[in-house]
Design an enzyme around this catalytic site. Structure first.
Site: not given
Ligand code: AKB
Length: 313
Positions: A12, A139
């Site tokens: 990654g 996330y």
């Molecule tokens: C995203 O944009 O999801 C990542 C992060 C800021 O964790 N680059």
């Protein structure tokens, strides 16, 4: 056999820069890269490994005498919103599985968090180390769970679990793949390839960003720091610099005058960006383990353009 270092999610965005850095520091043979896809090169040991498969992961760690794990496998913010169930399986179930292996085999472990661990109720400019989080993306929720799980394993089981809240990382080595801050990498490739970039965020969207060399150094410095000094071991704020797409485009245009930016706003990604910090207060990282960023916007633009030009020659 010497104790080994395992990097999970090695192919990654972070892993592509971290694995070579670890191999330079510790020697190629001590760093086992792993991911779910076949290896890109053969510059050191590589194992195809699914981090949600606890039995085979535990066997790999036992057999190879792994004592340090960098757990980088995760779905990023935009991709995770398209499939929250799969994001949970990888980001939460995967982390739990890896933490259990770290507990049983007493490994030190690094787990990245993110600016995504904050939400619309968070103070945004700058975001304090300890503050209301309440993210609104799957996330971000998985990142808060990760921060808390790592802290729990440290207190409950004495697992040496460490983590950083990364800004949007900028690197020429590997594409980020499915984040909200991907524009901050894509814009450089577009400037050199076609001279035109269409950005999916508003020109005034200010977000914390960081050149990958600073990000890798932060990981290595945090992992080497004296554990007794780390008040927030599982999730330190670190700031590189903050910029808007318009400022990034202007910095590139000062070096490539024909490079142009246009805007075609994607409401989903804009909403995510609007819920994130504009800058992070990283004073705790500075005090506890001496964190100092080295790349501002101008230095990042210089490094990125040079690195991409080198790839093309
Ligand atoms: C995203 O944009 O999801 C990542 C992060 C800021 O964790 N680059």
């Amino acid at each position: 056999m010497e104790q080994q270092i395992l990097v999970i999610g090695a192919l990654g965005q972070i892993g592509s820069d971290l694995v070579p850095a670890l191999r330079r520091l510790y020697g190629a043979s001590r760093v086992i890269a792993s991911d779910v896809k076949p290896a890109r090169d053969d510059e050191g040991p590589y194992v195809m490994q699914d981090c949600t498969d606890g039995a085979s992961l535990a066997e790999l760690v036992r057999r190879s005498r792994v004592k340090v794990i960098y757990h980088l496998a995760a779905m990023l913010s935009a991709t995770a919103e398209k499939d929250p169930q799969q994001a949970w399986r990888l980001n939460v179930d995967g982390l739990y599985t890896v933490l259990e292996v770290a507990r049983i085999h007493q490994c030190q472990i690094f787990v990245p968090s993110s600016i995504a661990a904050f939400g619309p109720e968070t103070p945004r400019d700058p975001t304090p180390q300890i503050t209301i989080q309440r993210p609104t993306t799957i996330y971000g929720i998985s990142k808060v769970i990760g921060e808390l799980l790592c802290a729990y394993y440290a207190t409950r089981y004495n697992v040496d679990a460490r983590g950083l809240r990364f800004p949007g990382l900028i690197s020429a080595t590997a594409p980020p793949g499915g984040g909200t801050t991907d524009y901050a990498v894509e814009i450089f490739h577009a400037a050199l390839e076609t001279g035109a970039y269409t950005c999916y965020l508003r020109p005034d969207t200010r977000l914390p960003l960081m050149y990958m060399a600073d990000g890798i150094r932060a990981i290595l410095e945090l992992m080497a720091a004296d554990r007794s000094r780390l008040r927030y071991a599982s999730a330190y704020n670190i700031q590189g610099f903050s910029a808007t797409p318009a400022e990034l485009a202007a910095a590139i245009a000062r070096r490539i005058p024909h490079a142009q930016i246009t805007y075609d706003i994607q409401p989903d990604r804009q909403a995510i960006a609007d819920s994130w910090p504009r800058a992070l207060d990283d004073s705790a990282a500075r005090e506890d383990w001496g964190w100092r960023p080295q790349y501002d916007l101008e230095a990042t633009v210089d490094e990125m353009l040079n690195a991409i030009r080198c790839q093309h020659t």
